[in-house]
Design a protein around this motif. Structure first.
Motif, PDB file in Angstrom:
ATOM      1  N   LEU A  46       0.856  -0.957   0.136  1.00 48.34           N
ATOM      2  CA  LEU A  46      -0.113   0.176   0.289  1.00 48.34           C
ATOM      3  C   LEU A  46       1.065   1.542  -0.163  1.00 48.34           C
ATOM      4  N   SER A  47       1.189   1.738  -0.906  1.00 47.77           N
ATOM      5  CA  SER A  47       1.998   2.656  -0.946  1.00 47.77           C
ATOM      6  C   SER A  47       1.621   4.043  -0.876  1.00 47.77           C
ATOM      7  N   ILE A  48       0.192   4.703  -0.892  1.00 50.41           N
ATOM      8  CA  ILE A  48      -0.077   5.886   0.053  1.00 50.41           C
ATOM      9  C   ILE A  48      -0.051   5.634   0.433  1.00 50.41           C
ATOM     10  N   GLN A  49       0.725   6.717   1.903  1.00 48.82           N
ATOM     11  CA  GLN A  49       0.720   6.748   3.109  1.00 48.82           C
ATOM     12  C   GLN A  49       0.181   8.058   3.392  1.00 48.82           C
ATOM     13  N   TYR A  50      -0.598   8.486   4.643  1.00 45.84           N
ATOM     14  CA  TYR A  50      -0.931   9.470   5.511  1.00 45.84           C
ATOM     15  C   TYR A  50      -0.411   9.999   6.451  1.00 45.84           C
ATOM     16  N   ARG A  51       0.438   9.327   7.122  1.00 38.61           N
ATOM     17  CA  ARG A  51       1.706   9.875   8.163  1.00 38.61           C
ATOM     18  C   ARG A  51       2.247  11.306   7.812  1.00 38.61           C
ATOM     19  N   MET A  52       2.907  11.062   7.105  1.00 39.60           N
ATOM     20  CA  MET A  52       4.517  12.419   7.308  1.00 39.60           C
ATOM     21  C   MET A  52       4.485  12.520   6.447  1.00 39.60           C
ATOM     22  N   ASN A  53       5.173  14.005   6.186  1.00 39.55           N
ATOM     23  CA  ASN A  53       5.569  14.575   4.817  1.00 39.55           C
ATOM     24  C   ASN A  53       6.525  13.929   4.206  1.00 39.55           C
ATOM     25  N   SER A  54       6.720  14.263   2.888  1.00 40.22           N
ATOM     26  CA  SER A  54       7.223  13.842   2.011  1.00 40.22           C
ATOM     27  C   SER A  54       8.422  13.719   1.822  1.00 40.22           C
ATOM     28  N   THR A  55       9.393  14.709   3.482  1.00 35.54           N
ATOM     29  CA  THR A  55      10.814  14.959   3.180  1.00 35.54           C
ATOM     30  C   THR A  55      11.006  13.840   4.394  1.00 35.54           C
ATOM     31  N   ILE A  56      10.037  13.735   5.372  1.00 38.57           N
ATOM     32  CA  ILE A  56      10.177  12.712   6.298  1.00 38.57           C
ATOM     33  C   ILE A  56       9.929  11.562   6.136  1.00 38.57           C
ATOM     34  N   MET A  57       9.412  11.388   4.753  1.00 35.92           N
ATOM     35  CA  MET A  57       8.850   9.528   3.872  1.00 35.92           C
ATOM     36  C   MET A  57       9.764   9.385   3.485  1.00 35.92           C
ATOM     37  N   GLY A  58      10.439  10.290   3.144  1.00 36.62           N
ATOM     38  CA  GLY A  58      12.136  10.077   2.337  1.00 36.62           C
ATOM     39  C   GLY A  58      12.181   8.976   2.918  1.00 36.62           C
ATOM     40  N   LYS A  62      13.149   5.061   0.831  1.00 36.02           N
ATOM     41  CA  LYS A  62      14.629   4.852   0.452  1.00 36.02           C
ATOM     42  C   LYS A  62      15.037   3.661   0.902  1.00 36.02           C
ATOM     43  N   SER A  63      15.012   3.634   2.134  1.00 39.53           N
ATOM     44  CA  SER A  63      15.471   2.438   3.096  1.00 39.53           C
ATOM     45  C   SER A  63      15.136   1.114   2.956  1.00 39.53           C
ATOM     46  N   PHE A  64      13.374   0.987   3.064  1.00 44.24           N
ATOM     47  CA  PHE A  64      12.992  -0.181   3.253  1.00 44.24           C
ATOM     48  C   PHE A  64      12.505  -0.509   1.659  1.00 44.24           C
ATOM     49  N   TYR A  65      11.442   0.541   1.380  1.00 48.62           N
ATOM     50  CA  TYR A  65      10.678   0.233   0.404  1.00 48.62           C
ATOM     51  C   TYR A  65      10.952   0.088  -1.028  1.00 48.62           C
ATOM     52  N   GLY A  66      12.384   0.491  -1.181  1.00 46.32           N
ATOM     53  CA  GLY A  66      12.554   0.797  -2.519  1.00 46.32           C
ATOM     54  C   GLY A  66      12.062   1.756  -3.325  1.00 46.32           C
ATOM     55  N   ASP A  67      12.097   2.657  -2.476  1.00 40.91           N
ATOM     56  CA  ASP A  67      11.687   4.164  -2.798  1.00 40.91           C
ATOM     57  C   ASP A  67      10.084   4.381  -3.692  1.00 40.91           C
ATOM     58  N   ARG A  68       9.513   3.928  -3.330  1.00 38.31           N
ATOM     59  CA  ARG A  68       7.875   3.233  -3.560  1.00 38.31           C
ATOM     60  C   ARG A  68       6.753   4.004  -2.773  1.00 38.31           C
ATOM     61  N   LEU A  69       7.055   4.517  -1.827  1.00 40.63           N
ATOM     62  CA  LEU A  69       6.392   5.205  -0.635  1.00 40.63           C
ATOM     63  C   LEU A  69       5.750   6.911  -1.386  1.00 40.63           C
ATOM     64  N   GLU A  70       4.609   6.868  -1.430  1.00 38.25           N
ATOM     65  CA  GLU A  70       4.357   8.203  -1.621  1.00 38.25           C
ATOM     66  C   GLU A  70       3.871   8.739  -0.417  1.00 38.25           C
ATOM     67  N   ALA A  72       0.615  11.189   0.706  1.00 38.16           N
ATOM     68  CA  ALA A  72      -0.264  11.327   0.574  1.00 38.16           C
ATOM     69  C   ALA A  72      -1.267  12.617  -0.467  1.00 38.16           C
ATOM     70  N   GLU A  73      -1.455  13.173  -0.903  1.00 39.47           N
ATOM     71  CA  GLU A  73      -1.437  14.557  -1.028  1.00 39.47           C
ATOM     72  C   GLU A  73      -1.667  15.852  -0.174  1.00 39.47           C
ATOM     73  N   CYS A  74      -2.645  15.305   1.015  1.00 42.46           N
ATOM     74  CA  CYS A  74      -2.975  16.076   2.033  1.00 42.46           C
ATOM     75  C   CYS A  74      -2.178  16.406   3.311  1.00 42.46           C
ATOM     76  N   VAL A  75      -0.965  15.621   3.005  1.00 42.47           N
ATOM     77  CA  VAL A  75       0.073  15.601   4.067  1.00 42.47           C
ATOM     78  C   VAL A  75       1.152  15.748   3.313  1.00 42.47           C
ATOM     79  N   ALA A  76       1.497  15.168   2.171  1.00 44.59           N
ATOM     80  CA  ALA A  76       3.154  15.800   1.118  1.00 44.59           C
ATOM     81  C   ALA A  76       3.712  17.205   2.006  1.00 44.59           C
ATOM     82  N   GLU A  77       3.172  18.077   1.665  1.00 47.12           N
ATOM     83  CA  GLU A  77       3.802  19.511   2.302  1.00 47.12           C
ATOM     84  C   GLU A  77       3.582  20.435   3.603  1.00 47.12           C
ATOM     85  N   GLN A  78       3.212  19.129   4.241  1.00 43.04           N
ATOM     86  CA  GLN A  78       2.503  19.755   5.345  1.00 43.04           C
ATOM     87  C   GLN A  78       4.027  20.132   7.044  1.00 43.04           C
TER      88      GLN A  78
END
Length: 93
Positions: A46-58, A62-70, A72-78
């Motif tokens: 399930l590649s879309i996550q709703y808990r972290m912004n893009s920077t924190i999630m990055g 990269k480390s665990f999911y082969g850079d496949r997580l995204e 969600a638009e509602c948290v990406a820039e928070q």
């Protein structure tokens, strides 16, 4: 018969203090053991996550999911706008 498991084998497993239990493999989750045995045939990311912004999630992406997580638009820039600097509130020597 079929079973559906929801979880993430990359997340922390339970802490097992018993050496006997650890030696029997009980420090590994059922989900992790299934992935080890059958690979991606038994899992879907399930590649879309709703808990972290893009920077924190990055990092975890990269480390665990082969850079496949995204993110969600509602948290990406928070981000947090802190009114005070937390380090200034620490008490100690």
């Amino acid at each position: 018969r079929k079973a559906v498991l929801a979880g993430d084998h990359q997340q922390l497993a339970a802490t097992v203090k018993s050496n006997a239990a650890q030696s029997r493999g009980l420090d590994r989750t059922l989900f992790a053991r299934l992935i080890d045995s059958f690979g991606d045939k038994v899992a879907a990311l399930l590649s879309i996550q709703y808990r972290m912004n893009s920077t924190i999630m990055g990092w975890s992406s990269k480390s665990f999911y082969g850079d496949r997580l995204e993110a969600a638009e509602c948290v990406a820039e928070q981000s947090l706008n802190l009114v005070e600097v937390p380090a200034e509130n620490l008490v100690g020597d």
